[in-house]
Design a protein around this motif. Structure first.
Motif, PDB file in Angstrom:
ATOM      1  N   LEU A 275       0.836  -1.197   0.000  1.00  0.00           N
ATOM      2  CA  LEU A 275       0.000   0.000   0.000  1.00  0.00           C
ATOM      3  C   LEU A 275       0.873   1.250   0.000  1.00  0.00           C
ATOM      4  O   LEU A 275       0.608   2.215  -0.727  1.00  0.00           O
ATOM      5  CB  LEU A 275      -0.921  -0.003   1.226  1.00  0.00           C
ATOM      6  N   GLY A 276       1.935   1.230   0.813  1.00  0.00           N
ATOM      7  CA  GLY A 276       2.858   2.354   0.835  1.00  0.00           C
ATOM      8  C   GLY A 276       3.566   2.545  -0.485  1.00  0.00           C
ATOM      9  O   GLY A 276       3.740   3.675  -0.969  1.00  0.00           O
ATOM     10  N   GLY A 367      -8.096   9.287  -3.590  1.00  0.00           N
ATOM     11  CA  GLY A 367      -8.170   9.786  -2.218  1.00  0.00           C
ATOM     12  C   GLY A 367      -9.204   9.055  -1.383  1.00  0.00           C
ATOM     13  O   GLY A 367      -8.949   8.699  -0.229  1.00  0.00           O
ATOM     14  N   ALA A 368     -10.383   8.809  -1.965  1.00  0.00           N
ATOM     15  CA  ALA A 368     -11.440   8.113  -1.229  1.00  0.00           C
ATOM     16  C   ALA A 368     -11.008   6.692  -0.878  1.00  0.00           C
ATOM     17  O   ALA A 368     -11.170   6.237   0.260  1.00  0.00           O
ATOM     18  CB  ALA A 368     -12.726   8.092  -2.052  1.00  0.00           C
ATOM     19  N   GLY A 369     -10.440   5.999  -1.841  1.00  0.00           N
ATOM     20  CA  GLY A 369      -9.983   4.634  -1.590  1.00  0.00           C
ATOM     21  C   GLY A 369      -8.882   4.576  -0.550  1.00  0.00           C
ATOM     22  O   GLY A 369      -8.872   3.699   0.322  1.00  0.00           O
ATOM     23  N   LEU A 370      -7.976   5.520  -0.639  1.00  0.00           N
ATOM     24  CA  LEU A 370      -6.883   5.581   0.328  1.00  0.00           C
ATOM     25  C   LEU A 370      -7.402   5.871   1.731  1.00  0.00           C
ATOM     26  O   LEU A 370      -6.987   5.237   2.714  1.00  0.00           O
ATOM     27  CB  LEU A 370      -5.882   6.661  -0.096  1.00  0.00           C
ATOM     28  N   GLY A 371      -8.327   6.814   1.834  1.00  0.00           N
ATOM     29  CA  GLY A 371      -8.877   7.175   3.131  1.00  0.00           C
ATOM     30  C   GLY A 371      -9.624   6.025   3.789  1.00  0.00           C
ATOM     31  O   GLY A 371      -9.531   5.829   5.004  1.00  0.00           O
ATOM     32  N   ILE A 372     -10.340   5.233   2.985  1.00  0.00           N
ATOM     33  CA  ILE A 372     -11.100   4.108   3.530  1.00  0.00           C
ATOM     34  C   ILE A 372     -10.176   3.010   4.042  1.00  0.00           C
ATOM     35  O   ILE A 372     -10.369   2.452   5.118  1.00  0.00           O
ATOM     36  CB  ILE A 372     -12.054   3.543   2.459  1.00  0.00           C
ATOM     37  N   SER A 373      -9.132   2.689   3.280  1.00  0.00           N
ATOM     38  CA  SER A 373      -8.303   1.521   3.590  1.00  0.00           C
ATOM     39  C   SER A 373      -7.105   1.814   4.485  1.00  0.00           C
ATOM     40  O   SER A 373      -6.656   0.934   5.235  1.00  0.00           O
ATOM     41  CB  SER A 373      -7.807   0.881   2.288  1.00  0.00           C
ATOM     42  N   PHE A 374      -6.573   3.016   4.442  1.00  0.00           N
ATOM     43  CA  PHE A 374      -5.307   3.322   5.107  1.00  0.00           C
ATOM     44  C   PHE A 374      -5.318   3.051   6.613  1.00  0.00           C
ATOM     45  O   PHE A 374      -4.396   2.408   7.132  1.00  0.00           O
ATOM     46  CB  PHE A 374      -4.929   4.782   4.829  1.00  0.00           C
ATOM     47  N   PRO A 375      -6.330   3.511   7.382  1.00  0.00           N
ATOM     48  CA  PRO A 375      -6.287   3.292   8.841  1.00  0.00           C
ATOM     49  C   PRO A 375      -6.541   1.847   9.268  1.00  0.00           C
ATOM     50  O   PRO A 375      -6.214   1.465  10.389  1.00  0.00           O
ATOM     51  CB  PRO A 375      -7.411   4.204   9.369  1.00  0.00           C
ATOM     52  N   ARG A 401       5.197   0.227   5.935  1.00  0.00           N
ATOM     53  CA  ARG A 401       4.520   1.139   5.011  1.00  0.00           C
ATOM     54  C   ARG A 401       5.520   2.129   4.400  1.00  0.00           C
ATOM     55  O   ARG A 401       5.493   2.390   3.191  1.00  0.00           O
ATOM     56  CB  ARG A 401       3.424   1.900   5.763  1.00  0.00           C
ATOM     57  N   GLN A 402       6.425   2.637   5.216  1.00  0.00           N
ATOM     58  CA  GLN A 402       7.376   3.609   4.701  1.00  0.00           C
ATOM     59  C   GLN A 402       8.510   2.943   3.938  1.00  0.00           C
ATOM     60  O   GLN A 402       9.071   3.548   3.022  1.00  0.00           O
ATOM     61  CB  GLN A 402       7.893   4.472   5.851  1.00  0.00           C
ATOM     62  N   LEU A 403       8.850   1.710   4.297  1.00  0.00           N
ATOM     63  CA  LEU A 403       9.795   0.960   3.470  1.00  0.00           C
ATOM     64  C   LEU A 403       9.213   0.781   2.070  1.00  0.00           C
ATOM     65  O   LEU A 403       9.900   0.976   1.061  1.00  0.00           O
ATOM     66  CB  LEU A 403      10.084  -0.406   4.092  1.00  0.00           C
ATOM     67  N   GLY A 404       7.940   0.412   2.026  1.00  0.00           N
ATOM     68  CA  GLY A 404       7.279   0.282   0.742  1.00  0.00           C
ATOM     69  C   GLY A 404       7.251   1.595  -0.012  1.00  0.00           C
ATOM     70  O   GLY A 404       7.500   1.634  -1.227  1.00  0.00           O
ATOM     71  N   GLY A 405       6.961   2.682   0.706  1.00  0.00           N
ATOM     72  CA  GLY A 405       6.924   3.995   0.072  1.00  0.00           C
ATOM     73  C   GLY A 405       8.276   4.407  -0.475  1.00  0.00           C
ATOM     74  O   GLY A 405       8.387   4.925  -1.592  1.00  0.00           O
ATOM     75  N   THR A 406       9.325   4.182   0.301  1.00  0.00           N
ATOM     76  CA  THR A 406      10.669   4.555  -0.121  1.00  0.00           C
ATOM     77  C   THR A 406      11.094   3.758  -1.344  1.00  0.00           C
ATOM     78  O   THR A 406      11.609   4.317  -2.325  1.00  0.00           O
ATOM     79  CB  THR A 406      11.679   4.318   1.020  1.00  0.00           C
ATOM     80  N   ILE A 407      10.895   2.458  -1.286  1.00  0.00           N
ATOM     81  CA  ILE A 407      11.253   1.610  -2.428  1.00  0.00           C
ATOM     82  C   ILE A 407      10.373   1.940  -3.636  1.00  0.00           C
ATOM     83  O   ILE A 407      10.837   1.976  -4.782  1.00  0.00           O
ATOM     84  CB  ILE A 407      11.141   0.127  -2.044  1.00  0.00           C
ATOM     85  N   GLY A 408       9.093   2.221  -3.368  1.00  0.00           N
ATOM     86  CA  GLY A 408       8.177   2.567  -4.449  1.00  0.00           C
ATOM     87  C   GLY A 408       8.577   3.838  -5.161  1.00  0.00           C
ATOM     88  O   GLY A 408       8.602   3.896  -6.400  1.00  0.00           O
ATOM     89  N   VAL A 409       8.907   4.888  -4.405  1.00  0.00           N
ATOM     90  CA  VAL A 409       9.341   6.154  -5.014  1.00  0.00           C
ATOM     91  C   VAL A 409      10.603   5.941  -5.832  1.00  0.00           C
ATOM     92  O   VAL A 409      10.734   6.467  -6.952  1.00  0.00           O
ATOM     93  CB  VAL A 409       9.578   7.218  -3.921  1.00  0.00           C
ATOM     94  N   ALA A 410      11.540   5.152  -5.299  1.00  0.00           N
ATOM     95  CA  ALA A 410      12.808   4.924  -5.996  1.00  0.00           C
ATOM     96  C   ALA A 410      12.605   4.154  -7.296  1.00  0.00           C
ATOM     97  O   ALA A 410      13.112   4.539  -8.358  1.00  0.00           O
ATOM     98  CB  ALA A 410      13.765   4.166  -5.078  1.00  0.00           C
ATOM     99  N   ILE A 411      11.851   3.060  -7.218  1.00  0.00           N
ATOM    100  CA  ILE A 411      11.633   2.234  -8.414  1.00  0.00           C
ATOM    101  C   ILE A 411      10.824   2.992  -9.459  1.00  0.00           C
ATOM    102  O   ILE A 411      11.154   2.977 -10.656  1.00  0.00           O
ATOM    103  CB  ILE A 411      10.933   0.914  -8.038  1.00  0.00           C
ATOM    104  N   MET A 412       9.778   3.680  -9.026  1.00  0.00           N
ATOM    105  CA  MET A 412       8.954   4.407  -9.989  1.00  0.00           C
ATOM    106  C   MET A 412       9.671   5.623 -10.546  1.00  0.00           C
ATOM    107  O   MET A 412       9.413   6.047 -11.669  1.00  0.00           O
ATOM    108  CB  MET A 412       7.617   4.776  -9.345  1.00  0.00           C
ATOM    109  N   ALA A 498      -0.965   1.133  -9.745  1.00  0.00           N
ATOM    110  CA  ALA A 498      -2.232   0.396  -9.765  1.00  0.00           C
ATOM    111  C   ALA A 498      -1.990  -1.101  -9.606  1.00  0.00           C
ATOM    112  O   ALA A 498      -2.736  -1.794  -8.890  1.00  0.00           O
ATOM    113  CB  ALA A 498      -2.981   0.682 -11.068  1.00  0.00           C
ATOM    114  N   CYS A 499      -0.955  -1.623 -10.257  1.00  0.00           N
ATOM    115  CA  CYS A 499      -0.639  -3.057 -10.155  1.00  0.00           C
ATOM    116  C   CYS A 499      -0.211  -3.425  -8.733  1.00  0.00           C
ATOM    117  O   CYS A 499      -0.590  -4.479  -8.210  1.00  0.00           O
ATOM    118  CB  CYS A 499       0.470  -3.417 -11.144  1.00  0.00           C
ATOM    119  N   VAL A 500       0.562  -2.555  -8.108  1.00  0.00           N
ATOM    120  CA  VAL A 500       1.020  -2.815  -6.737  1.00  0.00           C
ATOM    121  C   VAL A 500      -0.153  -2.846  -5.771  1.00  0.00           C
ATOM    122  O   VAL A 500      -0.261  -3.737  -4.918  1.00  0.00           O
ATOM    123  CB  VAL A 500       2.059  -1.746  -6.310  1.00  0.00           C
ATOM    124  N   ILE A 501      -1.071  -1.878  -5.887  1.00  0.00           N
ATOM    125  CA  ILE A 501      -2.251  -1.857  -5.026  1.00  0.00           C
ATOM    126  C   ILE A 501      -3.148  -3.056  -5.328  1.00  0.00           C
ATOM    127  O   ILE A 501      -3.801  -3.613  -4.427  1.00  0.00           O
ATOM    128  CB  ILE A 501      -3.037  -0.541  -5.202  1.00  0.00           C
TER     129      ILE A 501
END
Length: 538
Positions: A275-276, A367-375, A401-412, A498-501
């Protein structure tokens, strides 16, 4: 703290929200302002590092502070976090180079990790898992509100004032948040004389840092199979092996391995990782699309992004209330992730002709999808462990979550750079030029091959003013090609997200068990053996 008077709990939550709002505003205000900052400081090749270093620092801090706060209480760490974050914000504002900005963002990250970890953990101290849903949703809403005002204000500042004020404007608010926590938040005595796991802390850091550096540098500074990247992966794997060995023997491990024996805990963190990756890796590049491809100013970019964050706030609030009312979370998580996937696929189809209205509608879905699922996945983890491990469990959610975010930003980021370079080179070669205009054409191609020029509209006008009238048509063609190249590159980023989510949705459907949300912080196993909740185990 669970038995504190309800009125006092609300006052304490208000002070926690104030601290979280301070950190979130300073973090989100950078989004729309960063393209302009990068255009002035230079170094677009380090664009992703401004986000990466923050998440790297906050990830390490969160997991270390999570364990310590279980022993020493949340209050000292949230106060220290506010102090460090404030210093980092001030220093970011006096940056003269992109390297300085990255270093100061690291300081911000250390403070931010403390604030985020202790804020969400404190909800677990005050309320039972069944009650936490609405409060976790409100905390997420606070972050969402910051995401509304932060980018808009950030864009306005860089359009009308000096960009340094992006980092300074909320510093007085930090002082207020610090005083509120100091006065209102109860002080908890040290629970035990457990030793600090220094070795475990060292080796989890040595695991995370090389891993993230390898993903950040691979394909950019070094080839994926270069000695440098392979060496970093090797260091990370060796450190991980040593870390696991240390944690098995430690009296008070920084990340107790026993938690991973619980299926809900493990699956929730894996989902949080993807998700991150999908969220940060896609949404962080959206302002670049709005400003670079669509040509929207930084100020208007903030307004275009606003509906997404408002829908995220609404989604978080509604999701939290439904969880508290029904005690169910799995169907809600699946629905939220599906809505988010739909929005990201819609973003994939955006191009240079996309209007602000279309972009807004697509981002409302995300945003709506993220808000529903994130917490939800924070709640599932907290519900699956004993209260004595609450801080550690909550920080693990942020870590993954932040490991995923960091790796996601780098790869993308690598995907974006590679796709843009290939598309621009291929299409620019098709442009017809004669012998007289060839040298100027080559020079123009070199100037416009960098997407940085699209993010600074003033600089673009300056370049346009120097172009001879006879070359204006060629200039406009090259400029349009550059926008198309950036659009093509970013569409790949959004599709990857989209594929990751989508993978996170599959994990949720098939592997996430729905266990009853407890109505008290006490668990049966905690009262007897102090182990993990038996209800959460396989």
């Amino acid at each position: 703290m669970e038995h504190i008077d309800k009125r006092k709990k609300i006052v304490i939550m208000f002070s926690i929200m104030a601290a979280l709002l301070f950190a979130a505003l300073n973090q989100t205000i950078v989004g729309t302002a960063l393209p302009t900052i990068i255009s002035e400081l230079g170094g677009i090749e380090y664009f992703s590092w401004v986000f990466t270093i923050f998440m790297l620092a906050s990830s390490i801090t969160a997991v270390l502070v999570g364990r310590l706060s279980d022993t020493y209480g949340r209050k000292p760490f949230i106060l220290i976090g506010i102090g460090i974050f404030s210093i980092g914000s001030f220093l970011c504002g006096i940056s003269d180079t992109i390297i300085q900005l990255i270093l100061y963002r690291a300081i911000q990250g250390f403070g931010g990790g403390m604030i985020m970890s202790t804020s969400f953990t404190a909800v677990g101290d005050l309320f039972s898992p069944r009650e936490r849903g609405k409060w976790q949703g409100l905390l997420s809403s606070v972050f969402g509100l910051a995401s509304v005002f932060g980018p808009t204000l950030g864009g306005y500042i860089v359009d009308h004032y000096d960009w340094h004020w992006v980092f300074w404007i909320f510093l007085p608010f930090g002082i207020v948040a610090f005083l509120m926590i100091l006065i209102l938040f109860p002080t908890v005595e040290k629970q035990s004389k457990e030793p600090v796991d220094y070795l475990g802390s060292l080796f989890i850091t040595l695991t995370i840092v090389p891993l993230l550096l390898s993903f950040t540098w691979a394909g950019k500074q070094y080839d994926w199979v270069s000695p440098q990247i392979i060496g970093l992966f090797a260091v990370s794997l060796i450190a991980l092996a040593v870390f696991i060995s240390i944690e098995k023997k430690a009296k008070s491990p920084v990340l107790p391995l026993e938690m991973f024996k619980t299926k809900v805990f493990t699956v929730s963190n894996i989902i949080g990782f993807f998700l991150g990756a999908g969220m940060f890796g896609s949404i962080m590049y959206m302002p670049m699309f709005i400003q670079g491809v669509m040509g929207t100013s930084a100020t208007k970019s903030g307004f275009v992004m606003m509906p997404m964050t408002l829908s995220m706030v609404a989604g978080s609030a509604i999701s939290g209330q439904l969880i508290t009312k029904t005690g169910k979370y799995k169907k809600l998580a699946l629905f939220g992730l599906l809505v988010m996937i739909t929005g990201m696929i819609s973003m994939f189809f955006m191009d240079t002709g996309t209007t602000n209205t279309t972009a807004v509608l697509n981002m409302i879905l995300v945003g709506a999808g993220l808000g529903i699922s994130f917490p939800i996945f924070t709640l599932t983890v907290q519900n699956a462990v004993a209260h004595r491990l609450l801080g550690t469990a909550t920080s693990s959610v942020q870590l993954f979550r932040q490991l995923g975010g960091t790796i996601g930003v780098a790869i993308m980021g690598s995907i974006m750079n590679a796709r843009m370079k290939d598309y621009f080179a291929e299409e620019s070669a098709k442009l017809s030029v004669n012998t007289e205009t060839a040298p100027l054409m080559q020079k123009l191609a070199g100037t416009l091959s960098d997407p940085q020029v699209l993010l600074n509209h003033e600089a673009l006008k300056a370049i346009q003013g120097k172009i001879p009238p006879s070359m204006m048509e060629m200039f406009n063609s090259m400029l349009h090609l550059l926008r198309e190249s950036l659009s093509y590159a970013l569409s790949g980023v959004f599709l990857t997200g989209a594929c990751v989510i989508g993978f996170a949705w599959i994990l949720t459907l098939f592997f996430l068990d729905e266990i009853p949300l407890r109505k008290t912080n006490k668990t049966e196993s905690e009262e007897t053996t102090g182990e993990l909740s038996a209800a959460a185990k396989e």
